[in-house]
Every structure is written in C-alpha cells, then in structure tokens.
Motif scaffolding. Sequence first.
Motif, PDB file in Angstrom:
ATOM      1  N   LYS A  99       0.834  -1.200   0.000  1.00 30.53           N
ATOM      2  CA  LYS A  99       0.000   0.000   0.000  1.00 30.53           C
ATOM      3  C   LYS A  99       0.872   1.254   0.000  1.00 30.53           C
ATOM      4  N   SER A 100       0.431   2.278  -0.718  1.00 28.51           N
ATOM      5  CA  SER A 100       1.260   3.471  -0.888  1.00 28.51           C
ATOM      6  C   SER A 100       1.539   4.178   0.433  1.00 28.51           C
ATOM      7  N   ASN A 101       0.546   4.243   1.341  1.00 26.87           N
ATOM      8  CA  ASN A 101       0.782   4.945   2.607  1.00 26.87           C
ATOM      9  C   ASN A 101       1.798   4.211   3.479  1.00 26.87           C
ATOM     10  N   VAL A 102       1.791   2.873   3.418  1.00 23.93           N
ATOM     11  CA  VAL A 102       2.780   2.092   4.164  1.00 23.93           C
ATOM     12  C   VAL A 102       4.170   2.319   3.582  1.00 23.93           C
ATOM     13  N   GLN A 103       4.273   2.202   2.262  1.00 23.24           N
ATOM     14  CA  GLN A 103       5.562   2.399   1.598  1.00 23.24           C
ATOM     15  C   GLN A 103       6.108   3.806   1.865  1.00 23.24           C
ATOM     16  N   ASN A 104       5.248   4.800   1.725  1.00 21.16           N
ATOM     17  CA  ASN A 104       5.689   6.191   1.909  1.00 21.16           C
ATOM     18  C   ASN A 104       6.192   6.442   3.331  1.00 21.16           C
ATOM     19  N   SER A 105       5.511   5.848   4.322  1.00 26.87           N
ATOM     20  CA  SER A 105       5.916   6.070   5.715  1.00 26.87           C
ATOM     21  C   SER A 105       7.266   5.431   6.007  1.00 26.87           C
ATOM     22  N   SER A 108      10.035   7.492   4.126  1.00 30.79           N
ATOM     23  CA  SER A 108      10.246   8.786   4.772  1.00 30.79           C
ATOM     24  C   SER A 108      11.086   8.640   6.044  1.00 30.79           C
ATOM     25  N   LYS A 267       7.666   9.955  12.534  1.00 26.80           N
ATOM     26  CA  LYS A 267       7.606   9.139  11.313  1.00 26.80           C
ATOM     27  C   LYS A 267       7.438   7.658  11.664  1.00 26.80           C
ATOM     28  N   SER A 270       3.913   7.126  12.237  1.00 26.10           N
ATOM     29  CA  SER A 270       3.187   7.025  10.962  1.00 26.10           C
ATOM     30  C   SER A 270       3.244   5.606  10.401  1.00 26.10           C
ATOM     31  N   TYR A 273       0.801   3.586  12.405  1.00 25.24           N
ATOM     32  CA  TYR A 273      -0.575   3.957  12.071  1.00 25.24           C
ATOM     33  C   TYR A 273      -0.976   3.399  10.705  1.00 25.24           C
ATOM     34  N   SER A 274      -0.065   3.445   9.739  1.00 29.00           N
ATOM     35  CA  SER A 274      -0.391   2.938   8.396  1.00 29.00           C
ATOM     36  C   SER A 274      -0.589   1.423   8.399  1.00 29.00           C
TER      37      SER A 274
END
Length: 460
Positions: A99-105, A108, A267, A270, A273-274
């Motif tokens: 999932k994009s939000n998991v990858q992005n967190s 980051s 971070k 995050s 949370y993701s």
Amino acid sequence: MRALEYAASNKVPHLIDAVQHEDQIRNGARAALIDKNIILSTIGLEKYFFAKWEPLLVDLMVVAAAIEYCDIVHRRPPLGWARSFDVRIAVHLPEIWQKSNVQNSIVSAANLLTGDKWKFSFEKRTRPAERAQEQLLELGSSAKIVMPYSDGLDSRAVAALIASQERDSLVRVRLGARGSDQSVPLRRRYPFTVVPYAVRVSKRDRRESSVRSRGFKFSVVTGAAAHLSGVKRVVVTESGQGIFGPVLTVSGHMHPDYRVHPTFLRKIESIFYSLFGESPRYEFPRIWSTKGETIAAAIALPSKFDLSNTRSCWQQSRQVSVDGRRIQCGVCAACLLRRISMHRAGLSEPRKTYVCDDLSLPSLDNCAALGFSRIGRAFREYAIAGVLYLDHLASMAESKLHLEVKRRIAREVASAEDINSSTAEKNLQELLERHRDEWINFMRHVGSKSFIYDIASVRP
C-alpha cells in the motif's frame, strides 16, 4: 572526475534481497537471507508474542533488520554521504506492505534517519515464520507506559523519575544484551527482555561503521512492545544534549543524526498507524533538560537511585579493559558527557571507573590507568572528538554563525511537538546556555593544565 564518479555511484542503487533460502535472487542483488543473515530470535519472539501472534509485526522486524543489513554492508561514498538502496523483502502480508501509505511512511523514516535513498518492494514468504510458543509472562494490568531500557544513566534516571510519578505503570523494553537490574529468573518471567531479532554479517562484510539504522531497530521494538501491551505512551529517555547535539553538531558532509529526535519518531508513529490504524505516542519528558539536571532530579527522589554498574562508554571492550576488567574510557563524547553531568549533579564516582581517571593532567598518556598500554591512534581520536563535540555544542549558545541552524532545528521540534516555534527556539537557546555553563564549570574542575583545556575553545 571524482565528483562525477560519486554522482554516478549515488544514482545506481545497491540491490538487496531480504528473502528466504529457496527464493530466487535478482540479477546483481546481494542476498540477506532470512534465518541466516536476518535471525528471528526464538526466545525474543516468545518474550514479545506471548499474548498474540501478529505476522505483520514479525514482518516489521524483518524490514528493520533488512535496513540494518543494508546500512552495514555498503560503505558510504568517499565524496558525499548518501547511498541508494533498492530492497526486496519477503513478508507474510505483501498486500498490506505494498500500500502506498505504508511504503511512503517507511521510505520517509528511513531517508531521514540514514540520509540515504530507499526503495522497497515486497513479496509473499514461501514459508511463514515459526510461531512463538505461548508463555505466561507478567504484565501488570496497570501498564500505561513503555520505555526503552539499557544499562545507561539516562535509562536508570528517567525510569526512577517515571516510577515516582506513576507507580507500577512502567513496562521496560530491554535494548542491551542483558539486564543488570533483574536476576535471570526474573528476566524469564517478564516480556520484552530480549531484542527479538538480530542481523548477522561476517567481520569482513561489515563495511560501514556509522550504523544510523540502530534508531530504526530501537524505535520498532519499543513500538511493537507498546502495540502488544495495549499501551499508548512510549517514553524516550534521552535528555536535551542527546536529542539535539547529534543534529546540531554536524561536521563535514555527515547527515544529521535524528535517531532520538521527535521528528524521526513521529515518522515511526506514521509507520505503525499505516499498518495497524493506531500508534503509540513517543514522549520526551527530559527534552529541555540537560543530562546533569536529569540525574540531579533522580537523586533528589526519596527512593534510593542506584548508579552502580551503569555504562556510558562508546568504545569496545578490548579497547577499555584493565587487568582483564572492562571499564569505561573516560574521554569519548559519551563518557565526557557523563562526567560533566555527574559533576553538575554533585556526584563523584569511585576511582578506577575510567581508564583515564584524572583529567587534570596535561597529557592523555599520563591520565591512563596503571597497566593500560593501548593509548593508540583510535583512543586519541575518540578523546579529541569527544572534547570537540561537547565544546562545539557549548559554543552554539552564543554563536551567531549557527543562528539559522538553531532556528531550523527549533522549527522542526516545534512541528513534531506541536508547540509554538518561538517557544521552541527559546527553550533550545536556554538548554544550550545551561550546557555551556556545565561545560565551563567542568573545565574549572579539571583545571587549566588539563589536556582538555588545550583542545577546547569555550573556557572559563
């Protein structure tokens, strides 16, 4: 030409496959094999997953281990700092990790912590991790706070302060190799006493010593402990110098060290949370205090505060052993900060606590304990770097040259802690001034004939 070579090497990522034995390795990739290079500790998993087996948390530990593996085996470039990594990881639940939000967190957090560029891809494990056996471990129903715990002064002091305020609410997560505060039978009865994974790399393959990824390991294991305990608060034990010093006193092309800074740990929140739809909150109760003030507050408690067997030294055992006994060097940045802080708190330590006990002498060689003969180049460099680090931090209190850097760091912490920027800037300035005063008072204590006095620029 060297600049062009650096740009090219930084652009081409190192390929790492953190997969299982039977999985195919990508062409040109280096294998970080699960169960060979990335080891899930049987005892560690039992100490964590005593209540509920969560494959997603196991996956998170493998991700943290893969980041650590990358950090160790690839040396940073001779020009610049950043490396680039393309990491493929075998997990139980790839549909969540993709999932994009998991990858992005994850990207980051990893980028900020290490100063490198990261890319991750995930695939299904061919074999699930072996489930930990259920144990009856003690976790009080009043547990409210998780705290990373080691044999250091900060851990002891902050644990004492928290315990005095909120009795029986503290869950300690062991980050060191063993717990001097608990007997072996007690350690077997309690959760979170063993780090649940390890990274194994041969001495020959260990090519990078900065190891910024340690911050990822420590935050993941404490966050996992909080998640499994149903606890919403994680207390970070570092005092102000430990939080701000590594991001303020940056030399050369080094990336600032954010491992215990609120910006990095937000971070990490995050990431949790993701993955889980909820996250513990990392708290920094001593962020605006010096280490000396933290120790002074702990010894003022009605209950006895035990300082015995605490370690601060950064140097390895073989470099700081006298008559077969491991002690502390007394001159690295961690030891010097400890000694400044003990002086601020009005405490003296027994003789032979350090290799270099008497810092009032003009020569580092003369400071060494009788029978210690390894004042070599590395030892001297640790001593010089330690003095310069604490002196540099002290000089920032009045430095106009670093005014914009201090403002930037204040803005970062204001955002992470949800406070006004002007308040953060004022608090940071006052913290630096108190550190400067403690440094100057320590310099008066060791005297003007000390080798430290010759190196430092901020003097009485």
